[in-house]
Design a protein around this motif. Structure first.
Motif, PDB file in Angstrom:
ATOM      1  N   ALA A  42      27.367  42.944  63.472  1.00 21.42           N
ATOM      2  CA  ALA A  42      26.506  41.810  62.802  1.00 21.42           C
ATOM      3  C   ALA A  42      27.336  40.903  62.004  1.00 21.42           C
ATOM      4  O   ALA A  42      26.999  39.422  61.817  1.00 21.42           O
ATOM      5  N   ARG A  43      27.894  41.417  61.158  1.00 25.53           N
ATOM      6  CA  ARG A  43      28.797  40.761  60.033  1.00 25.53           C
ATOM      7  C   ARG A  43      29.887  39.769  60.627  1.00 25.53           C
ATOM      8  O   ARG A  43      29.880  38.424  60.284  1.00 25.53           O
ATOM      9  N   ASP A  44      30.614  40.081  61.587  1.00 29.22           N
ATOM     10  CA  ASP A  44      31.369  39.429  62.325  1.00 29.22           C
ATOM     11  C   ASP A  44      30.586  38.204  63.235  1.00 29.22           C
ATOM     12  O   ASP A  44      31.002  37.137  63.333  1.00 29.22           O
ATOM     13  N   LEU A  45      29.510  38.688  63.692  1.00 32.43           N
ATOM     14  CA  LEU A  45      28.654  37.410  64.356  1.00 32.43           C
ATOM     15  C   LEU A  45      28.311  36.487  63.381  1.00 32.43           C
ATOM     16  O   LEU A  45      28.352  35.063  63.818  1.00 32.43           O
ATOM     17  N   LEU A  46      27.791  36.987  61.972  1.00 34.07           N
ATOM     18  CA  LEU A  46      27.513  35.755  61.131  1.00 34.07           C
ATOM     19  C   LEU A  46      28.774  35.046  60.704  1.00 34.07           C
ATOM     20  O   LEU A  46      28.730  33.952  60.643  1.00 34.07           O
ATOM     21  N   ALA A  47      29.970  35.835  60.601  1.00 34.27           N
ATOM     22  CA  ALA A  47      31.050  35.210  60.370  1.00 34.27           C
ATOM     23  C   ALA A  47      31.686  34.061  61.325  1.00 34.27           C
ATOM     24  O   ALA A  47      31.790  32.836  60.915  1.00 34.27           O
ATOM     25  N   GLU A  52      31.404  28.417  63.385  1.00 36.88           N
ATOM     26  CA  GLU A  52      31.152  27.130  64.291  1.00 36.88           C
ATOM     27  C   GLU A  52      30.285  26.020  63.412  1.00 36.88           C
ATOM     28  O   GLU A  52      30.387  24.964  63.525  1.00 36.88           O
ATOM     29  N   LEU A  53      29.501  26.582  62.504  1.00 41.51           N
ATOM     30  CA  LEU A  53      28.755  25.620  61.524  1.00 41.51           C
ATOM     31  C   LEU A  53      29.889  24.562  60.964  1.00 41.51           C
ATOM     32  O   LEU A  53      29.547  23.580  60.701  1.00 41.51           O
ATOM     33  N   ALA A  54      30.818  25.356  60.418  1.00 46.05           N
ATOM     34  CA  ALA A  54      32.049  24.367  59.708  1.00 46.05           C
ATOM     35  C   ALA A  54      32.825  23.473  60.812  1.00 46.05           C
ATOM     36  O   ALA A  54      32.960  22.437  60.264  1.00 46.05           O
ATOM     37  N   ASP A  55      32.860  24.031  61.972  1.00 43.51           N
ATOM     38  CA  ASP A  55      33.497  22.929  63.248  1.00 43.51           C
ATOM     39  C   ASP A  55      32.397  21.903  63.246  1.00 43.51           C
ATOM     40  O   ASP A  55      32.692  20.691  63.571  1.00 43.51           O
ATOM     41  N   ILE A  56      31.145  21.953  63.329  1.00 39.89           N
ATOM     42  CA  ILE A  56      29.872  21.039  63.474  1.00 39.89           C
ATOM     43  C   ILE A  56      30.003  20.059  62.485  1.00 39.89           C
ATOM     44  O   ILE A  56      29.958  19.012  62.810  1.00 39.89           O
ATOM     45  N   GLU A  57      30.300  20.573  61.308  1.00 37.62           N
ATOM     46  CA  GLU A  57      30.289  19.616  60.148  1.00 37.62           C
ATOM     47  C   GLU A  57      31.588  18.761  60.107  1.00 37.62           C
ATOM     48  O   GLU A  57      31.436  17.538  59.968  1.00 37.62           O
ATOM     49  N   LEU A  58      32.777  19.232  60.344  1.00 38.60           N
ATOM     50  CA  LEU A  58      33.989  18.679  60.581  1.00 38.60           C
ATOM     51  C   LEU A  58      33.935  17.461  61.769  1.00 38.60           C
ATOM     52  O   LEU A  58      34.322  16.462  61.633  1.00 38.60           O
TER      53      LEU A  58
END
Length: 120
Positions: A42-47, A52-58
């Protein structure tokens, strides 16, 4: 005073308690390991989601920058078109006001068509 002698029955009961405690500890350890694997997954999935969210922001920032550059380019293009139209009109007006050239100019046309002037 710690010198009591245990009967075989008492030894058997204590051994049974030890065996049950060992089974309980082993079972608890196994359950803990399985639970830890799930928590780590679960931790790895959240990481991964954070990445992916950081990539979307970039990507969003890069897209916004390209949109801004495109808007600025369109404004510059509009200004250049206005300048070109005014300059071409000035040129066309000057061409159309030319005096008739002397006969030695041969086939020179002092008043070309507007399309011809715009294409040159």
């Amino acid at each position: 005073n710690g010198t009591e002698t245990l009967t075989d029955m008492q030894r058997e009961i204590l051994q049974g308690i030890r065996d049950e405690m060992d089974d309980l500890m082993n079972s608890t350890s196994l359950d803990h390991h399985e639970d830890q694997v799930e928590v780590d997954r679960a931790r790895d999935l959240l990481a991964n989601c954070d990445d992916e969210l950081a990539d979307i922001e970039l990507t969003r920032n890069a897209s916004s920058a390209r949109e801004l550059n495109h808007a600025e380019c369109r404004i510059a293009e509009k200004d250049l078109n206005i300048t070109r139209s005014a300059t071409c009109q000035t040129y066309a007006d000057a061409v159309m006001r030319q005096a008739t050239p002397p006969d030695c100019f041969g086939s020179y046309d002092p008043r070309p068509s507007a399309e011809h002037v715009r294409s040159t």
